[in-house]
Design an enzyme around this catalytic site. Structure first.
Site, short mmCIF file in Angstrom:
data_model
loop_
_atom_site.label_atom_id
_atom_site.label_comp_id
_atom_site.label_asym_id
_atom_site.label_seq_id
_atom_site.Cartn_x
_atom_site.Cartn_y
_atom_site.Cartn_z
CE1 TYR A 110 29.43 -27.72 -4.59
CE2 TYR A 110 27.21 -28.62 -4.64
CZ TYR A 110 28.08 -27.58 -4.34
OH TYR A 110 27.59 -26.43 -3.80
CG ASP A 139 32.81 -24.50 2.51
OD1 ASP A 139 32.22 -23.44 2.79
OD2 ASP A 139 32.41 -25.63 2.86
NE ARG A 172 31.58 -29.26 5.28
CZ ARG A 172 31.46 -28.44 6.33
NH1 ARG A 172 32.17 -28.62 7.41
NH2 ARG A 172 30.62 -27.42 6.28
CG ASP A 190 36.58 -30.88 6.21
OD1 ASP A 190 37.47 -31.04 7.06
OD2 ASP A 190 35.98 -29.79 6.07
#
Length: 321
Positions: free
Chosen positions: A67, A39, A175, A81
């Site tokens: 991540y 993203d 998210r 987010d």
């Protein structure tokens, strides 16, 4: 320009396509591609394939991603987010670091996850973010994903943030993990920062910032390229002499008894197929004995008991001139 793989450390506010475009201009390569979209607001590992290296993308094992995420507690937004529209704010003063660590365990293993409305998941031929932008309602079904590891790195209750590392299957929405953690704590939470530190075998080691590519010459870029066969360790490994190598690179089948198998494909891939319908349990990286040259990817035709070329990467004769 040599063929190979460049690991880009994608900055925030860049799309994955932006990174590929910069690499294409800097290298002059006719073909470039990336492995695994990030993203625009996320940072981190983005492998970019240069030249012939684009041909190996269908063989890659990028199922596992790692991540580092920072979540902000006490906030709910429409996008899950920090960059979305705020829907609710709550106090987090009653929450302890022990509460957070305890709740994080619920996300380990096989979990059911609801994709965010602002995501690229297709429902009835339309992206979810398109429904969201148009103000349309649509039924979203949960999806099964796998989280092999998740651990809290730090908690800052003064700032109301939680930093954690997560290793998960592709298709996992970090998210959604943040939002579900917030729901479990009763205060809400959103993703505030995301950095992909690994994608399959690719890590940030030896990576290049996308901005720096603009100022590097081709020799400097070539020095950073990983070899095409580097991420194919999950395939088998086969060797053949120079005579058979030339024959193989011309598209001919090689008798199985004329090949030396150093390693069989990993068992984990036995029930998987590449885009050409080849079962991973029969696919091998093929090398020339003596020179160690990576010739291409071949597969075993069990009926004829021969090695056939799936894709060729080397022209043995032309490279010896």
């Amino acid at each position: 320009m040599k063929d190979g793989i460049l690991i880009i450390d994608k900055p925030q506010n860049w799309t994955s396509h932006d990174c590929v475009a910069v690499c294409r201009r800097a290298t002059g390569a006719n073909k470039t591609g990336h492995g695994g979209t990030l993203d625009p607001m996320a940072e981190g590992v983005l492998p970019v394939f240069i030249g012939k290296a684009t041909k190996i993308m269908e063989y890659l094992d990028l199922d596992s991603k790692t991540y580092r995420c920072r979540a902000r507690l006490g906030v709910r937004t429409d996008t899950l987010d920090i960059w979305g529209e705020v829907l609710e704010r709550k106090e987090v003063s009653g929450i302890t670091p022990e509460d957070i660590v305890s709740k994080m365990d619920m996300f380990r293993g096989d979990i059911s996850q609801m994709p965010p409305m602002y995501s690229a998941v297709r429902v009835k031929g339309k992206r979810l973010y398109q429904y969201a932008r148009d103000g349309e309602e649509v039924e979203i079904r949960p999806r099964k994903v796998h989280v092999s590891d998740i651990r809290v790195i730090s908690v800052d209750m003064e700032q109301g943030t939680v930093t954690f590392d997560v290793t998960c299957s592709k298709g996992t929405y970090i998210r959604s993990i943040c939002a579900d953690l917030g729901d479990a704590l009763g205060c809400g939470a959103v993703m505030e920062a995301l950095n992909r530190t690994a994608s399959g075998v690719f890590t940030l080691e030896g990576s290049v910032r996308a901005d720096d590519i603009k100022t590097m010459n081709r020799e400097e870029i070539e020095a950073r390229l990983l070899p095409m066969d580097m991420p194919l360790g999950h395939l088998g490994k086969a060797w053949m002499n120079s005579d058979r190598a030339r024959y193989f690179c011309s598209g001919n089948s090689i008798r199985w008894k004329q090949i030396r198998i150093e390693k069989e494909p990993e068992k984990a891939n036995h029930d998987r197929f590449n885009s050409r319908g080849r079962r991973y349990s029969s696919i091998y990286c093929v090398y020339e004995t003596g020179t160690g040259k990576f010739l291409g990817v071949g597969y075993r035709d069990a009926d004829e008991n021969v090695m056939k070329a799936d894709k060729i990467f080397a022209d043995v004769d032309s490279e010896r001139q």
